[in-house]
Scaffold this motif. Structure first.
Motif, PDB file in Angstrom:
ATOM      1  N   THR A 181     -11.620  33.014  38.680  1.00 56.02           N
ATOM      2  CA  THR A 181     -11.977  34.097  37.404  1.00 56.02           C
ATOM      3  C   THR A 181     -10.339  34.377  37.224  1.00 56.02           C
ATOM      4  O   THR A 181      -9.872  34.194  35.872  1.00 56.02           O
ATOM      5  CB  THR A 181     -12.748  35.111  37.536  1.00 56.02           C
ATOM      6  N   THR A 206     -19.375  42.228  42.667  1.00 61.07           N
ATOM      7  CA  THR A 206     -19.639  40.930  43.429  1.00 61.07           C
ATOM      8  C   THR A 206     -20.142  41.773  44.961  1.00 61.07           C
ATOM      9  O   THR A 206     -21.083  41.257  45.438  1.00 61.07           O
ATOM     10  CB  THR A 206     -18.515  39.992  43.506  1.00 61.07           C
ATOM     11  N   GLU A 247     -12.356  34.853  46.532  1.00 60.09           N
ATOM     12  CA  GLU A 247     -11.712  35.035  45.276  1.00 60.09           C
ATOM     13  C   GLU A 247     -10.415  33.995  45.268  1.00 60.09           C
ATOM     14  O   GLU A 247      -9.710  34.555  46.160  1.00 60.09           O
ATOM     15  CB  GLU A 247     -11.622  36.050  44.419  1.00 60.09           C
ATOM     16  N   ASP A 290     -14.271  31.734  43.585  1.00 61.05           N
ATOM     17  CA  ASP A 290     -14.340  32.449  42.346  1.00 61.05           C
ATOM     18  C   ASP A 290     -12.935  32.358  41.657  1.00 61.05           C
ATOM     19  O   ASP A 290     -11.964  33.199  42.349  1.00 61.05           O
ATOM     20  CB  ASP A 290     -14.791  33.850  42.301  1.00 61.05           C
ATOM     21  N   GLN A 302     -22.668  33.349  40.195  1.00 59.09           N
ATOM     22  CA  GLN A 302     -22.722  33.648  41.524  1.00 59.09           C
ATOM     23  C   GLN A 302     -24.023  33.363  42.181  1.00 59.09           C
ATOM     24  O   GLN A 302     -24.332  32.623  43.033  1.00 59.09           O
ATOM     25  CB  GLN A 302     -22.421  34.885  41.958  1.00 59.09           C
TER      26      GLN A 302
END
Ligand SMILES: *Cc1c(COP(=O)(O)O)cnc(C)c1O
Length: 426
Positions: A183, A112, A152, A181, A88
């Motif tokens: 993930t 985050t 995200e 993001d 990040q």
């Protein structure tokens, strides 16, 4: 994508080792690389030739992983680093400067939110948190000092799905990149670049590695953003004083961001991934699609079972027909809504804590995306540093427990939840 995902996850970025023919990617456990001669060394340092200098910058095992992740995400290049949090910082580093800001979703991993709201201040950066379902509010939060929009794809901990094309449109209109993001989805379930993202960041710690062995991160660049269109990104468009005045965008085109991240980001921030970690993550990625299919199938069964249990108030899984975000699954992540979600136990905080303690097959850990099923009470752990309002907005209220569903036999997971719910609500 020229080849299919299952082919790319075992082949992309790797060829048999040119020195030995080794079929598997060797772990290049070396710090430095012998230069052919002085001219070769100078060409490498001048970026006239691409090659290996020193493993803080590049390493063949780490490069193989970066190239594989770039291929799976449909980007032109990628950089690996030491953790998802490092990714990040590395993603924002070329874009930001003192006094500049980003516009970020309220629904993010707790760490985050803390990184953005607290540690950013040390750099003179700031983050404005907005509900990303309120498109007008996202657009209104962007000003002349905004350098990125951040969200995200599927968000931690609630499993909420972001309307990526709608957010990408807002970022485009403002002439700034959208950073996603990815993930929780992994590129198997969602490819944010296809929905308009400029950069994709990963905690490779999670599904990409897949079995809870090493931390790592990656930043993938779509290669499509015009860094020179405005004067907003001088590190990439103007002569970069940190690299003898090189104009990265002019010299390297679509690879500007990737080269900047290596030549300056890794060089000066030093958040490097080591080759052992890259090896574990390469091994994990080979089975990514197989694991994600099973993670998603199990998550659906467990979420439906929980939703129908009278001891449970609600379940947040976007894969449930009852979820307000179910309509987005088809558009954003058609192969499934991931395997991470929360549920509220009747009895609130006390019952949640009892449930976590009573579970036996589920491991009580601060991680997700493991082959093993995991449980955590977010409000007292991963989202602990947040205010009650931030916890509520992030989907980590005190009355919910977060599950990361693994690839075990689903009947065993349900049996464990059943006995733990009995203990928690007795
Ligand atoms: C875990 C996680 C991170 C941070 O990654 P680390 O590898 O732990 O630094 C960032 N974003 C999301 C969505 C995560 O789940």
């Amino acid at each position: 994508m020229t080849q299919g995902f299952d082919t790319l996850q075992v082949h992309a970025g790797t060829a048999p080792d040119p020195a030995t023919g080794a079929r598997q990617v060797p772990i290049y456990q070396t710090t430095a690389y012998v230069f052919r001669d002085a001219d070769h060394a100078a060409a490498l340092f001048g970026l006239q030739e691409v090659g290996y200098i020193y493993s803080r910058l590049t390493n063949p095992t780490v490069s193989a992983l970066a190239n594989r992740i770039a291929a799976l995400e449909g980007g032109v290049g990628a950089v690996c680093c030491s953790s998802g949090h490092a990714a990040q910082i590395m993603a924002l580093f070329p874009l930001m400067g003192p006094g500049l800001n980003i516009v970020a979703s309220t629904r993010l991993y707790g760490g985050t939110i803390t990184q953005f709201s607290q540690t950013f201040k040390r750099f003179g950066w700031s983050a404005r948190f907005v509900d990303f379902d309120d498109e007008a509010a996202v657009a209104a939060a962007i000003d002349d000092d905004t350098r990125a929009v951040f969200c995200e794809s599927i968000s931690n901990p609630g499993g909420y799905v972001t309307d990526l094309p709608a957010i990408a449109k807002i970022a485009d209109k403002a002439g700034i990149p959208l950073i996603v993001d990815n993930t929780l989805a992994s590129p198997y379930l969602c490819r944010p670049i296809e929905h308009g993202a400029t950069l994709v960041v990963h905690s490779t710690t999670k599904y990409l590695t897949g079995n809870g062995t090493v931390t790592g991160g990656a930043i993938v660049d779509a290669g499509t953003f015009d860094w020179s269109a405005s004067g907003k990104f001088p590190s990439l468009s103007a002569p970069e004083p940190a690299y003898h005045g090189l104009k990265f965008h002019e010299a390297l085109g679509g690879m500007a961001f990737t080269f900047h991240s290596i030549a300056i980001g890794l060089r000066d921030l030093g958040m490097t991934m080591n080759p052992q970690a890259a090896h574990y993550t390469l091994m994990g990625i080979e089975t990514l699609s197989l694991r994600m299919e099973k993670h998603v199938a199990n998550a659906k069964v467990v979420a439906e079972w929980l939703e129908n249990d009278p001891r449970v108030d609600f379940v947040t899984y976007a894969g449930l027909a009852s979820s307000p975000w179910n309509g987005r699954v088809e558009k954003i992540c058609p192969k499934g809504a991931g395997a991470l979600f929360t549920f509220a136990v009747k009895g609130g905080y006390e019952a949640c804590v009892k449930l976590v303690d009573a579970l036996q097959l589920f491991s009580h850990v601060a991680n997700l995306g493991d082959t093993r099923s995991l449980v955590i009470h977010s409000a007292s752990t991963t989202h602990r540093q947040l205010t009650p309002e931030q916890q509520q907005a992030a989907g980590a209220a005190p009355n919910v427990v977060r599950l990361s569903i693994g690839i075990e036999n689903v009947e065993d997971l349900i049996a464990d939840l059943d006995q733990a719910l009995a203990a928690a609500t007795a």
